[in-house]
Design an enzyme around this catalytic site. Structure first.
Site, PDB file in Angstrom:
ATOM      1  CG  ASP B 292       0.106  -9.563   4.752  1.00  0.00           C
ATOM      2  OD1 ASP B 292       0.757  -9.067   3.975  1.00  0.00           O
ATOM      3  OD2 ASP B 292      -0.725  -9.426   5.422  1.00  0.00           O
ATOM      4  CD  GLU B 326       0.383  -3.583   2.775  1.00  0.00           C
ATOM      5  OE1 GLU B 326      -0.753  -3.498   2.055  1.00  0.00           O
ATOM      6  OE2 GLU B 326       0.456  -4.144   3.729  1.00  0.00           O
TER       7      GLU B 326
END
Lengths: 458, 458
Positions: B292, B326
């Site tokens: 991630d 993000e």
């Protein structure tokens, strides 16, 4: 009155179960295994309390006892051991190898004996190396170039094949037949690049054969890690005169008594129609055999537990069979098939899980078109569980011998990308298995068995 | 004459490429990434040489430089940085927590501050604990039971949901909104059970909000490991009077300058139609952000490399966008969408990879039925690569803002079973990514982009 009431209740419950849709039953199966499953706990014991389970070893013996005990606890209709004689090969002391570039100048090599190999002489062997990628190359080189040398088989697994077992299939003859082929031309030993798609330092063992080679002609055979194979190959390109030394003292002992472990829920309507789920209880000795095939063992046990737990009372008999000795002899599978034939047992379906405890993707079937089409008609039921792969193809080594022209034999097909990272190596261990992935496999197998029980075969 | 000959050659090569079937092009794409890919090497650098990349950190800055340099090497038509101001939150010293059963008798708890949380006072806080599973329970308890206490949100992820991001969706409000909700009733701190389907000792961080809560009302907010959540819950059942102590000195600093990294191959026929592939360059700070979203970053870069490498000269412009921030702000995505709108750029398709570098299973699409049906007509092309999942559904946080009523936004959907074992935790590291799985994802993204380039949207 109370009795009548109780009977009525039972009937209502039974009616209620049979009135469930297939969708509802599958949901129950997956729910149960993901929230209340036993497979991961069983695998933990098998891997961490017992460990590796090479045929004839204490580990294999303890695994027989443990799995029988656990099946006994499930309240099946029958649990028993099926005796089978198995080969006993022992690795002995840890193998040792190095590349010698000049006298006294050495590079250590990660090596392990292949299963079934003979030992080297006690002082080891040291010789020049001939690298080849195929048996054809070996033949072309001939005796003149090979005699007295160590043959190094270095054909890598093909990375562009999406199904990694196809890449394995394209390489494994080097490991299995390498010694026989090299011995023809007077090689004194064989080393093979590990069957591994990764570059790492772990040697991967696995079975090899001497066919009918007389004992005195058998040459020691070992695997080296992929990193070492790359290094050795490069070194050979720079200098053909380097030598390899290796030493191993493995040996083949006499066959010993072992067992397949079998549990059964007897069918209520067609008890003589058998549905089989299984995996193999033995493993190689380097890791703890969690993926190969502890996963298949505990998933198969879980199928019968889930039948009980979800209240699925099968019309047909369902058996879990934990086969002994898949890795180096297939004796358990042969024994089981032989007895099944003698007793005229009609195995309508046999499903093996022996491709690792990874996320299940579907199944591979050996069966008629009619049966395959029936399976395809169930495919939509599996979609919510992300099971999409339903193809004709190989099943599993242990269920293969049960194939007839009428029945269905099948293999669970989990995601295969990481399988050969661990296969037959010291990192085939419990921590490499994800609980959910393992459980999803068990649920998927149970779902298929539930459908075969309900609809039979064509 | 020589010139004419050269021109003829070029034409032949071009004709040859366009005469390839889609099957052949996909084969070439997968072959190239599996045998000669760059994604794994890039990820190794990003994870092991740079490490975690929280917005505003040195790691994030270095990741911008590194990925720009690597894109520069690919010979794209344009590579540039798009400036964007990002929040800078720093964790400070490692957090510390314990459960106090009696004065002086303590159990250590694995804890980490949630991203965006305020610090505790410098000596930490110690208070009684109120365990709840929902905001409704919290409301029912009210101020009388909560004031002055630490609220412990302990609703586990639902294990029976096959798609793990659905289980995440069902829990994450505890983490994101927990502090705001608990502060309403006078809680002095919040701890939340980590969003993790496994039972282990690793706390998982992630973003949280204070909405418009005034600064003096903001309470410290942290995650504890799933094992600790289980232990704490059990201890609370035995004794309501135990206390929790925790200390953290994280802080929110001023916004700093950062960048989206963008590379483009300009389309030969429709340069004003943009196809976007992307992932996010920032990560949480506990691991190295390999899944991630290091994976999404290197896979997206690989798409453009594969276009070049396989000789695919796109008719439409294709962009790789590596979004900044993000995780805790989405500033990069907002900035990109804002500028795209200003410039009237027509993004016909935008695909994000932000669900881990696991075996790809397919895509999830936000688009019209006509576009979805077109995608379904391509499905058979992906079958040899075991890509079966083509569904309507969410795309990705960074590409979401680009959605119009005409275009297609999509998310790569890898196998999700292990994702939350690593998500936002210290074990989101390079060793948890398998090379082949990562590469298959890159190949799958490239294949989809190739098809959109060839056939456009409906």
């Amino acid at each position: 009155m109370l009795k009548t009431y109780a009977l009525l209740c039972c009937l209502l419950i039974a009616t209620n179960f049979y009135s469930q849709t297939d969708e509802e039953v599958l949901k129950k199966i997956y729910y149960n295994t993901l929230t209340n499953g036993k497979s991961y706990e069983w695998l933990n014991y098998l891997s961490n309390q017992i460990g590796s389970r090479l045929s004839g070893s204490l580990g294999a013996e303890r695994a027989v006892d443990f799995t029988k005990e656990e099946l006994d606890k499930l309240g099946l209709d029958q649990v028993w051991l099926q005796p089978v004689m198995v080969p006993k090969w022992v690795r002995g002391a840890k193998e040792y190898a190095y590349i010698e570039t000049k006298p006294g100048k050495t590079n250590i090599v990660n090596i392990c004996a292949l299963g079934g190999s003979v030992a080297t002489p006690s002082l080891g062997i040291k010789a020049h190396i001939v690298e080849v990628k195929t048996f054809e190359e070996l033949e072309a080189l001939g005796k003149a170039n090979i005699e007295g040398k160590i043959v190094f088989f270095n054909r890598p697994m093909q990375a562009d094949l999406i199904q990694t077992h196809e890449a394995y299939g394209g390489c494994v003859n080097q490991r299995y037949q390498g010694a026989v082929q090299a011995a023809k031309y007077g090689a004194i030993g064989v080393i093979v690049r590990s069957m591994n798609l990764r570059l790492d330092d772990l040697p991967h063992t696995g079975s090899m054969t001497y066919d009918d080679l007389p004992v005195e002609k058998r040459i020691p055979s070992a695997a080296i890690s992929t990193n070492d194979a790359e290094i050795l190959s490069t070194m050979l390109q720079l200098d053909k005169n380097i030598k390899l030394y290796f030493k191993q003292n493995c040996q083949q002992l006499k066959d010993v008594q072992s067992y397949n472990v079998i549990g059964e829920i007897t069918g209520s309507q067609y008890p003589k129609e058998y549905m089989l789920v299984g995996g193999h209880l033995d493993s190689w000795d380097l890791g703890d055999g969690s993926h190969d095939d502890g996963a298949g063992v505990v998933q198969s046990m879980e199928v019968l537990r889930l039948f009980k737990e979800c209240g699925i009372k099968p019309k047909r008999s369902i058996r879990v069979v934990l086969f002994m000795n898949e890795e180096n002899g297939l004796r358990g599978a042969k024994k089981y098939a032989e007895e099944a034939k003698q007793k005229n047992e009609n195995h309508i379906v046999a499903l093996e899980s022996d491709a690792g405890g990874f996320t299940p993707r579907g199944f591979s079937f050996e069966c008629s078109d009619a049966n395959f089409n029936q399976v395809l008609s169930w495919q939509h039921l599996f979609k919510p569980y992300l099971i999409h792969y339903f193809e004709k193809g190989g099943s599993g080594s242990d269920v293969g011998p049960l194939k007839t022209d009428k029945n269905v034999v099948a293999g669970l097909r989990p995601d295969s990308q990481r399988y050969f990272d661990h296969h037959h190596a010291s990192n085939d261990t419990f921590d490499a298995v994800n609980k959910r992935e393992l459980e999803l496999g068990a649920g998927t197998m149970t779902a298929l068995m539930y459908l075969f029980d309900k609809y039979g075969i064509k």
